[in-house]
Design a protein around this motif. Sequence first.
Motif, PDB file in Angstrom:
ATOM      1  N   GLU A 133      10.704  54.937  66.547  1.00  0.00           N
ATOM      2  CA  GLU A 133      10.910  55.672  65.300  1.00  0.00           C
ATOM      3  C   GLU A 133      12.419  55.841  65.201  1.00  0.00           C
ATOM      4  OE1 GLU A 133       8.940  59.452  64.734  1.00  0.00           O
ATOM      5  OE2 GLU A 133       7.232  58.724  65.901  1.00  0.00           O
ATOM      6  N   TRP A 171       8.109  47.821  72.349  1.00  0.00           N
ATOM      7  CA  TRP A 171       9.240  48.494  71.699  1.00  0.00           C
ATOM      8  C   TRP A 171       8.940  48.672  70.213  1.00  0.00           C
ATOM      9  CZ3 TRP A 171      13.051  51.584  72.354  1.00  0.00           C
ATOM     10  CH2 TRP A 171      14.131  51.636  71.496  1.00  0.00           C
ATOM     11  N   LYS A 172       8.512  49.875  69.843  1.00  0.00           N
ATOM     12  CA  LYS A 172       8.250  50.221  68.446  1.00  0.00           C
ATOM     13  C   LYS A 172       8.830  51.609  68.192  1.00  0.00           C
ATOM     14  CE  LYS A 172       4.152  47.527  67.449  1.00  0.00           C
ATOM     15  NZ  LYS A 172       2.766  47.561  66.993  1.00  0.00           N
ATOM     16  N   ASP A 178       8.160  51.436  79.035  1.00  0.00           N
ATOM     17  CA  ASP A 178       7.109  52.235  78.395  1.00  0.00           C
ATOM     18  C   ASP A 178       6.342  51.468  77.321  1.00  0.00           C
ATOM     19  OD1 ASP A 178       7.486  54.451  79.925  1.00  0.00           O
ATOM     20  OD2 ASP A 178       8.650  55.567  78.453  1.00  0.00           O
ATOM     21  N   GLY A 179       5.989  50.244  77.578  1.00  0.00           N
ATOM     22  CA  GLY A 179       5.182  49.482  76.620  1.00  0.00           C
ATOM     23  C   GLY A 179       6.009  48.794  75.553  1.00  0.00           C
ATOM     24  N   LYS A 232      13.477  56.968  68.824  1.00  0.00           N
ATOM     25  CA  LYS A 232      12.513  57.598  69.741  1.00  0.00           C
ATOM     26  C   LYS A 232      11.380  56.630  69.990  1.00  0.00           C
ATOM     27  CE  LYS A 232      13.500  62.380  68.823  1.00  0.00           C
ATOM     28  NZ  LYS A 232      12.958  63.703  68.679  1.00  0.00           N
ATOM     29  N   GLN A 233      10.989  56.545  71.252  1.00  0.00           N
ATOM     30  CA  GLN A 233       9.867  55.712  71.683  1.00  0.00           C
ATOM     31  C   GLN A 233       8.849  56.655  72.295  1.00  0.00           C
ATOM     32  OE1 GLN A 233       9.255  52.576  71.247  1.00  0.00           O
ATOM     33  NE2 GLN A 233       8.166  51.713  72.949  1.00  0.00           N
ATOM     34  N   GLN A 234       7.689  56.762  71.693  1.00  0.00           N
ATOM     35  CA  GLN A 234       6.635  57.656  72.186  1.00  0.00           C
ATOM     36  C   GLN A 234       7.158  59.087  72.391  1.00  0.00           C
ATOM     37  OE1 GLN A 234       5.186  55.644  75.682  1.00  0.00           O
ATOM     38  NE2 GLN A 234       4.518  53.861  74.520  1.00  0.00           N
ATOM     39  N   GLU A 235       7.794  59.611  71.348  1.00  0.00           N
ATOM     40  CA  GLU A 235       8.310  60.988  71.323  1.00  0.00           C
ATOM     41  C   GLU A 235       9.503  61.248  72.245  1.00  0.00           C
ATOM     42  OE1 GLU A 235       7.146  63.171  68.980  1.00  0.00           O
ATOM     43  OE2 GLU A 235       5.856  61.513  68.366  1.00  0.00           O
ATOM     44  N   LYS A 236       9.936  60.250  73.011  1.00  0.00           N
ATOM     45  CA  LYS A 236      11.103  60.421  73.888  1.00  0.00           C
ATOM     46  C   LYS A 236      12.293  59.696  73.265  1.00  0.00           C
ATOM     47  CE  LYS A 236       8.480  60.418  78.200  1.00  0.00           C
ATOM     48  NZ  LYS A 236       8.149  59.568  79.336  1.00  0.00           N
TER      49      LYS A 236
END
Length: 155
Positions: free
Chosen positions: A39, A36-37, A33-34, A67-71
């Motif tokens: 939260e 790795w940044k 998913d793009g 969480k990565q992009q809300e997931k």
Amino acid sequence: MSEEQPQQQFAIQKIFIKDVSFESPNAPAVFTDGEWKPEVNVQINTEAKSINEGVHEVTLTITVTAKQQEKTAFLVEVKQSGIFQMSGFEQEQIGGMLGAYCPETLFPYAREAISDLVTKGGFPQMLLSPVNFNALYMQHQQKQAQEASQTETAH
């Protein structure tokens, strides 16, 4: 005639993992998913209980959610415990040792376990920053004192 102070003794009898959990509910999609940044949210809790005279179990629970992009990329929880023997201390000192010194002793073990689990889960290494358990214990004591005084003024 002077009263002799009991000699203070502190010993670690055992350090062990009491419970461990690792979940990666969105794998393998989370790896593609793009960039790795994540939260990252870290929760820390301590619990102490007396086993018998002068012997205490302290459990440090650390829960890390990334969480990565809300997931949810991963959720890891480690309950690192230790059995500590203490004698010759005032009750107030024992409270500080159980609330700050013992968790501080357990932290490097929990930190290593979390790092290993995250890496084995396929994610970049995660090293938790040091924690000032003494400051956390003092905040907890102040909060309890405030709650106690509010309860007294309410009556």
